[in-house]
Motif scaffolding. Structure first.
Motif, PDB file in Angstrom:
ATOM      1  N   UNK A 213     -50.667 -59.710  26.920  1.00 48.29           N
ATOM      2  CA  UNK A 213     -49.603 -58.873  26.949  1.00 48.29           C
ATOM      3  C   UNK A 213     -49.371 -58.071  28.229  1.00 48.29           C
ATOM      4  N   UNK A 214     -48.113 -57.942  28.921  1.00 48.11           N
ATOM      5  CA  UNK A 214     -48.024 -56.950  30.124  1.00 48.11           C
ATOM      6  C   UNK A 214     -48.236 -55.572  29.731  1.00 48.11           C
ATOM      7  N   UNK A 215     -48.910 -54.975  30.473  1.00 48.59           N
ATOM      8  CA  UNK A 215     -49.188 -53.537  30.275  1.00 48.59           C
ATOM      9  C   UNK A 215     -49.230 -52.816  31.498  1.00 48.59           C
ATOM     10  N   UNK A 216     -48.534 -51.696  31.444  1.00 51.43           N
ATOM     11  CA  UNK A 216     -48.675 -50.746  32.677  1.00 51.43           C
ATOM     12  C   UNK A 216     -49.533 -49.525  31.660  1.00 51.43           C
ATOM     13  N   UNK A 217     -50.643 -49.050  32.388  1.00 52.73           N
ATOM     14  CA  UNK A 217     -51.483 -48.109  31.832  1.00 52.73           C
ATOM     15  C   UNK A 217     -51.436 -46.722  32.552  1.00 52.73           C
TER      16      UNK A 217
ATOM     17  N   UNK B  79     -42.646 -55.152  27.881  1.00 54.27           N
ATOM     18  CA  UNK B  79     -43.720 -54.693  28.695  1.00 54.27           C
ATOM     19  C   UNK B  79     -44.269 -53.465  28.061  1.00 54.27           C
TER      20      UNK B  79
END
Lengths: 239, 239
Positions: A38-42, A6
């Motif tokens: 794409x796995x994303x944490x913002x 991630x």
């Protein structure tokens, strides 16, 4: 190598550049359905001390807020962290030391992208904040490869770069783009064959005014996005 | 009322719609500098079971992944959570019960926006997934206000809506927009004076083909974004 599970994006500097970086990740992804992306944490929390002011000795350090973001992204399961802000890399070592997830360095990835390209320029122009210029990441990497670096003068930064960037930050993309385009003209006139747009506000601003320099530019944010997508696909293919 | 400190965006459904929602928040913000923007943490992790398939009884429930996202956003300091996906509101009650931060309901906010507008339509068309249509949130709120709701037939959903949405999810915005525009034509032909684009893939798709219906449309994502920005400014003004 850490498996790419991630991506954590340490954003907020500024909010628009953080969106632009996410857009670049999406554009670089060959996906047939939601789940292929794409796995994303913002972390797009812009209540963070001004980086340019801090480095000029005119304000508090953003390090406490950057460390909070790194902690939050690790807690959110980020296996890798990208920072779509060149100037924030000034605090790269402290952040990397505080993070279990490796931090990708935007200048490493950009230099690598240029050195691997089929056309290798003899001289590149560098559009960046005073903080990024002082840090010398780009200059060191290019000089080592025998590439001359054309940098803005203090006067050019004050006349075009600084007001151009702050215009973008208050939402005036076109106003910012016009100023930044004047700076690009100067670096090309001094012999730069390619421009490195090493401040994430610059590419969307030049795009908004249809700058003729975009086709001769390298966008470190796009280089970083491409590498993130490639790493995700490489890990993901193994599933 | 909970103080608005940081917005959590439960996204990933899909990744493009999540970006579009962030863009709407930025567009709705009057900011002079980075620090004036809404602080946001975005959970854009699309590795989550397909909502339409789950509700049709053809696949696993996305609830475990939605609960993980809610937990992650609470840990990241979200004081309020927005879900820019209409269909995911099917699990609203379970998510709200698991969250310390209140969850804003997209249908509540959209209905309120329409009822407060100066022109009140007699009939609205509803472009949404079968799951959102079955849940009946929008129909209940409009019927209560005496507004007739024109909904797509099963045949129209199968011919235009479903393939249009999945086209957007694989990055084919224009292809999706052309299909969704045909559905919009039909609802207008059956008497809808306004269209509620109650699936977050629809507004960017119609935008990409320059649909003439956009000017007669209400975008629940934009309504939600506007309310988030207003809440942030109201809390922030108190600082």
């Amino acid at each position: 190598m850490t498996e790419f599970r991630r991506l954590g994006i340490l954003g907020g500097m500024g909010p628009l550049a953080t969106l632009d970086f996410q857009q670049k990740i999406l554009a670089a992804t060959a996906a047939q359905r939601d789940q292929d992306h794409v796995p994303v944490v913002v972390w797009n929390v812009p209540q963070i001390a001004d980086r340019q002011q801090a480095l000029a000795g005119n304000g508090p350090s953003p390090l406490p807020q950057l460390l909070e973001a790194v902690k939050g992204l690790n807690q959110a399961g980020a296996s890798h962290i990208a920072i779509p802000c060149n100037t924030a890399h000034y605090w790269y070592n402290e952040l990397a030391a505080a993070s279990a997830a490796p931090l990708l360095h935007i200048a490493d990835i950009t230099a690598q992208t240029i050195l691997e390209a089929s056309f290798r320029p003899q001289a590149v122009g560098l559009i960046a904040t005073q903080g990024t210029l002082d840090a010398g990441w780009y200059q060191a990497r290019f000089s080592q490869a025998g590439i001359r670096v054309v940098i803005p003068t203090s006067d050019e930064l004050a006349r075009w770069f600084v007001p151009g960037c702050y215009a973008v930050k208050r939402g005036d993309l076109r106003g910012g783009g016009q100023l930044l385009n004047l700076l690009a003209d100067k670096l090309i006139a001094r012999g730069a064959q390619k421009l490195v747009l090493a401040c994430t506000e610059v590419p969307p601003a030049l795009g908004s005014v249809g700058s003729r320099h975009l086709s001769d530019s390298i966008d470190p944010g796009a280089a970083l996005a491409n590498v993130c997508v490639r790493m995700w696909h490489q890990s993901h293919a193994a599933f």
